[in-house]
Design a protein around this motif. Structure first.
Motif, short mmCIF file in Angstrom:
data_model
loop_
_atom_site.label_atom_id
_atom_site.label_comp_id
_atom_site.label_asym_id
_atom_site.label_seq_id
_atom_site.Cartn_x
_atom_site.Cartn_y
_atom_site.Cartn_z
N VAL A 23 0.85 -1.10 0.07
CA VAL A 23 0.03 -0.10 -0.11
C VAL A 23 1.07 1.19 0.14
CG1 VAL A 23 -0.29 0.02 2.47
CG2 VAL A 23 -2.04 1.05 1.10
N THR A 24 0.55 2.33 -0.59
CA THR A 24 1.22 3.51 -0.70
C THR A 24 0.53 4.45 0.38
OG1 THR A 24 1.88 3.18 -2.89
CG2 THR A 24 2.06 5.45 -2.11
N LEU A 25 1.19 5.02 1.26
CA LEU A 25 0.86 5.86 2.13
C LEU A 25 1.52 7.24 2.24
CD1 LEU A 25 -0.02 3.54 5.16
CD2 LEU A 25 -1.60 4.72 3.86
N LEU A 26 1.12 8.52 2.17
CA LEU A 26 1.88 9.61 1.95
C LEU A 26 3.25 9.57 0.96
CD1 LEU A 26 1.68 10.41 6.06
CD2 LEU A 26 0.28 11.30 3.77
N GLY A 27 3.03 8.73 -0.05
CA GLY A 27 4.03 8.72 -1.23
C GLY A 27 4.92 7.43 -0.61
N GLU A 28 4.86 6.98 0.57
CA GLU A 28 5.68 5.61 0.77
C GLU A 28 5.14 4.44 0.59
OE1 GLU A 28 8.81 5.86 1.89
OE2 GLU A 28 9.09 8.02 2.24
N GLU A 29 5.77 3.68 0.03
CA GLU A 29 5.31 2.04 -0.24
C GLU A 29 5.52 1.29 0.99
OE1 GLU A 29 6.98 -1.41 -2.34
OE2 GLU A 29 5.50 -0.87 -3.74
N ILE A 30 4.45 0.77 1.74
CA ILE A 30 4.51 -0.04 2.99
C ILE A 30 4.10 -1.33 2.55
CG2 ILE A 30 3.73 -0.40 5.25
CD1 ILE A 30 5.26 2.23 4.81
N VAL A 31 4.85 -2.29 3.04
CA VAL A 31 4.51 -3.84 2.95
C VAL A 31 3.91 -4.21 4.26
CG1 VAL A 31 5.57 -6.00 2.80
CG2 VAL A 31 6.27 -4.20 1.13
N TYR A 32 2.93 -5.04 3.98
CA TYR A 32 2.43 -5.64 5.34
C TYR A 32 1.80 -7.09 4.89
CZ TYR A 32 -2.44 -4.68 3.12
OH TYR A 32 -3.53 -4.69 2.37
N ARG A 33 1.59 -7.64 5.88
CA ARG A 33 1.15 -9.20 5.82
C ARG A 33 -0.12 -9.16 6.77
NH1 ARG A 33 6.32 -8.90 5.98
NH2 ARG A 33 7.56 -10.40 4.30
N ALA A 34 -1.11 -9.84 6.41
CA ALA A 34 -2.22 -10.13 7.09
C ALA A 34 -2.65 -11.49 7.55
CB ALA A 34 -3.33 -9.53 5.94
N LEU A 35 -3.09 -11.68 8.64
CA LEU A 35 -3.51 -12.92 9.48
C LEU A 35 -4.91 -12.87 9.73
CD1 LEU A 35 -0.45 -13.37 11.73
CD2 LEU A 35 -0.74 -14.55 9.60
N PRO A 36 -5.43 -14.22 9.35
CA PRO A 36 -7.00 -14.20 9.67
C PRO A 36 -7.00 -14.54 11.46
CG PRO A 36 -6.32 -16.21 8.85
CD PRO A 36 -5.00 -15.21 8.71
N GLY A 37 -8.25 -14.43 11.93
CA GLY A 37 -8.40 -14.95 13.22
C GLY A 37 -9.77 -14.36 13.53
N VAL A 56 5.10 -12.95 13.04
CA VAL A 56 3.84 -13.77 12.37
C VAL A 56 3.51 -14.97 13.62
CG1 VAL A 56 3.67 -15.79 10.97
CG2 VAL A 56 4.69 -13.83 10.17
N GLU A 57 4.30 -15.68 14.51
CA GLU A 57 3.99 -16.77 15.35
C GLU A 57 3.35 -16.15 16.68
OE1 GLU A 57 3.91 -20.00 14.48
OE2 GLU A 57 4.75 -19.27 12.50
N LEU A 58 3.88 -14.91 16.94
CA LEU A 58 3.29 -14.38 18.05
C LEU A 58 1.70 -13.89 17.79
CD1 LEU A 58 3.40 -12.78 20.90
CD2 LEU A 58 3.90 -10.98 19.61
N CYS A 59 1.75 -13.49 16.41
CA CYS A 59 0.29 -12.86 16.29
C CYS A 59 -0.65 -14.25 15.79
CB CYS A 59 0.37 -12.16 14.99
SG CYS A 59 1.11 -10.47 15.53
N ARG A 60 -0.16 -15.26 15.37
CA ARG A 60 -0.92 -16.36 15.16
C ARG A 60 -1.42 -16.94 16.45
NH1 ARG A 60 2.21 -18.83 10.09
NH2 ARG A 60 0.97 -18.05 8.75
N GLY A 61 -0.45 -17.01 17.62
CA GLY A 61 -0.86 -17.47 18.91
C GLY A 61 -2.01 -16.72 19.59
#
Length: 79
Positions: A23-37, A56-61
Motif C-alpha cells: 500500500v502507498t501511504l503519503l508517498g511511501e510504499e509500505i509492505v504488510y502481511r495479514a493474518l486471519p482470526g 508471525v508466530e506471536l500473532c498467530r498464537g
C-alpha cells in the motif's frame, strides 16, 4: 509460560509466512502481511532491526486477525 519455553521459540518456516501486500501511504510504499482470526484486530509493528516476519508466530498464537507492518526501510518496504 516458563523461562525455558520462552527460550525455545523457533522462527517460522518461509512457507508459513503470509504473502506480502503493498500500500502507498503519503508517498511511501509500505509492505504488510495479514493474518486471519477472530475478534478485534491487532496491529503489529516490529522493533528496530526487524520486520513483520518476526511477529508471525506471536500473532498467530493470539488467534486474532492481525496486520503486520514492515516500516519504511525494513523488510520488503521501500526506502
Amino acid at each position: 509460560m516458563n523461562e525455558a519455553a520462552l527460550l525455545n521459540v523457533t522462527a517460522p518456516r518461509a512457507e508459513s509466512i503470509p504473502a506480502i501486500r503493498r500500500v502507498t501511504l503519503l508517498g511511501e510504499e509500505i509492505v504488510y502481511r495479514a493474518l486471519p482470526g477472530r475478534g478485534a484486530p491487532v496491529l503489529a509493528i516490529h522493533g528496530l532491526g526487524s520486520d513483520g516476519r518476526d511477529l508471525v508466530e506471536l500473532c498467530r498464537g493470539l488467534g486474532r486477525p492481525a496486520v503486520l507492518i514492515d516500516l519504511p526501510g525494513f523488510g520488503a518496504s521501500a526506502r
